[in-house]
Design an enzyme around this catalytic site. Structure first.
Site, short mmCIF file in Angstrom:
data_model
loop_
_atom_site.label_atom_id
_atom_site.label_comp_id
_atom_site.label_asym_id
_atom_site.label_seq_id
_atom_site.Cartn_x
_atom_site.Cartn_y
_atom_site.Cartn_z
CG ASN A 10 1.69 0.87 1.97
OD1 ASN A 10 1.06 0.11 2.45
ND2 ASN A 10 3.15 1.69 2.47
CD1 TRP A 11 -2.61 -0.16 -2.60
CD2 TRP A 11 -4.48 -0.16 -2.57
NE1 TRP A 11 -2.87 -0.40 -3.79
CE2 TRP A 11 -4.37 -0.97 -3.49
CE3 TRP A 11 -5.70 -0.87 -1.90
CZ2 TRP A 11 -5.05 -1.47 -4.29
CZ3 TRP A 11 -6.37 -1.69 -3.10
CH2 TRP A 11 -6.34 -1.57 -4.47
CE LYS A 12 2.35 5.27 2.37
NZ LYS A 12 3.28 5.95 2.77
N GLY A 172 5.52 10.65 0.85
CA GLY A 172 4.37 11.53 0.42
C GLY A 172 4.94 12.68 0.63
N GLY A 233 3.54 4.25 -2.34
CA GLY A 233 2.60 4.47 -1.77
C GLY A 233 1.48 4.98 -2.77
P1 13P Z 1 4.60 7.52 -1.35
O1 13P Z 1 5.66 7.33 -2.63
O2 13P Z 1 3.66 8.13 -1.09
O3 13P Z 1 5.86 9.11 -0.87
O4 13P Z 1 4.61 6.32 0.01
C1 13P Z 1 5.59 5.94 -0.49
C2 13P Z 1 5.80 4.77 1.19
O5 13P Z 1 5.81 4.84 2.07
C3 13P Z 1 5.29 3.35 0.55
O6 13P Z 1 5.95 2.04 1.80
#
Ligand code: 13P
Length: 249
Positions: A10-12, A172, A233
């Site tokens: 998930n690149w957000k 995160g 993420g």
């Molecule tokens: P992180 O791997 O950066 O903690 O994010 C997880 C996430 O929200 C994936 O959708």
């Protein structure tokens, strides 16, 4: 029963078009593994990613969509728009959507219905806040999220559902849930589905874990009985790290 193994990045809200090209260019250099691999770039880069990955087994998926089929919803994107560029999977209910965009269980239910009626696969995210866990409410919170948005579905609709358990306090933050916490939640989720539907259905659903998954911990997490992969993420923004995570499944 063998469940589909999935690693999804998930690149957000990261990577412009050039960065998207560059990261995909690095990703396709790696060997494919025997698992489903997905990436979710921003809406603006979905077509670019589709073109670059047309010969790859990596699937391009969307991070979100609206619950209506069309209309006066400025800034939103519909299932049909995604389908028209070849996107067949969508993430729904990410905790960042719930928190920053105030998406409710009942709205998410509509999104799930729209995804399924558009023949899309839905990766449905659930996760508790740290206060919920401190108050020993985490099982209840997760049950309610699933119950309110998914338990109206008929058995056959579940063939298109993947669940992603992402404790909000682990996203995160670098703080991963412990292996015991992950396994007990995943098995509770499976039990809830078995109680509501059947053991057979529960055993067919892929349940991903998300929250600070990195190359250093992915193998241990993926080897848990009720974990069928991960939603990644930060670490999915590095081709090397993402590839190491994929290889550990
Ligand atoms: P992180 O791997 O950066 O903690 O994010 C997880 C996430 O929200 C994936 O959708």
């Amino acid at each position: 029963m063998s469940r589909e193994k999935i690693v999804a990045g998930n690149w957000k809200m990261n990577n412009d078009s050039n960065q998207t090209r560059s990261l995909i260019g690095d990703l396709i250099k790696f060997n494919q593994v025997d698992a489903t691999v997905m990436i979710a770039p921003a809406h603006t880069n979905l077509s670019i990613a589709q073109d670059l990955l047309s010969k790859s087994k990596i699937e391009v998926i969307a991070q979100n969509m609206h619950f209506s089929d069309s209309g006066a919803y400025t800034g939103e994107v519909s299932a049909q728009m995604l389908k028209s560029i070849g996107i067949n999977t969508v993430i729904i209910g990410h905790s960042e959507r719930r928190k920053y965009f105030k998406e409710t269980d009942s709205e998410l239910k509509l999104k799930v219905d729209m995804g399924l009626s558009s023949s899309m696969k839905v990766i449905f995210c659930i996760g508790e806040e740290i206060e919920d866990r401190r108050n020993n409410k985490h099982f209840e919170v997760i049950f309610n999220q699933i119950n309110n948005s998914l338990f109206h579905l008929k058995d056959e609709s579940w063939r298109k559902i993947v669940l992603a358990y992402e404790p909000v306090w682990a996203i995160g933050t670098g703080e991963t849930a412990s292996l015991v916490q992950i396994q007990e939640m995943h098995s509770m989720i499976r039990k809830n589905i078995a109680d509501r539907y059947s053991m057979e259905l529960a055993n067919s659903i892929s349940i991903l874990y998300g929250g600070s998954v990195k190359p250093e911990n992915s193998q241990d997490i993926f080897s848990l009985d009720d974990v069928d992969g991960g939603l990644i993420g930060g670490a999915s923004l590095s081709a090397n790290d993402f590839n190491k995570i994929i290889s550990s499944i």
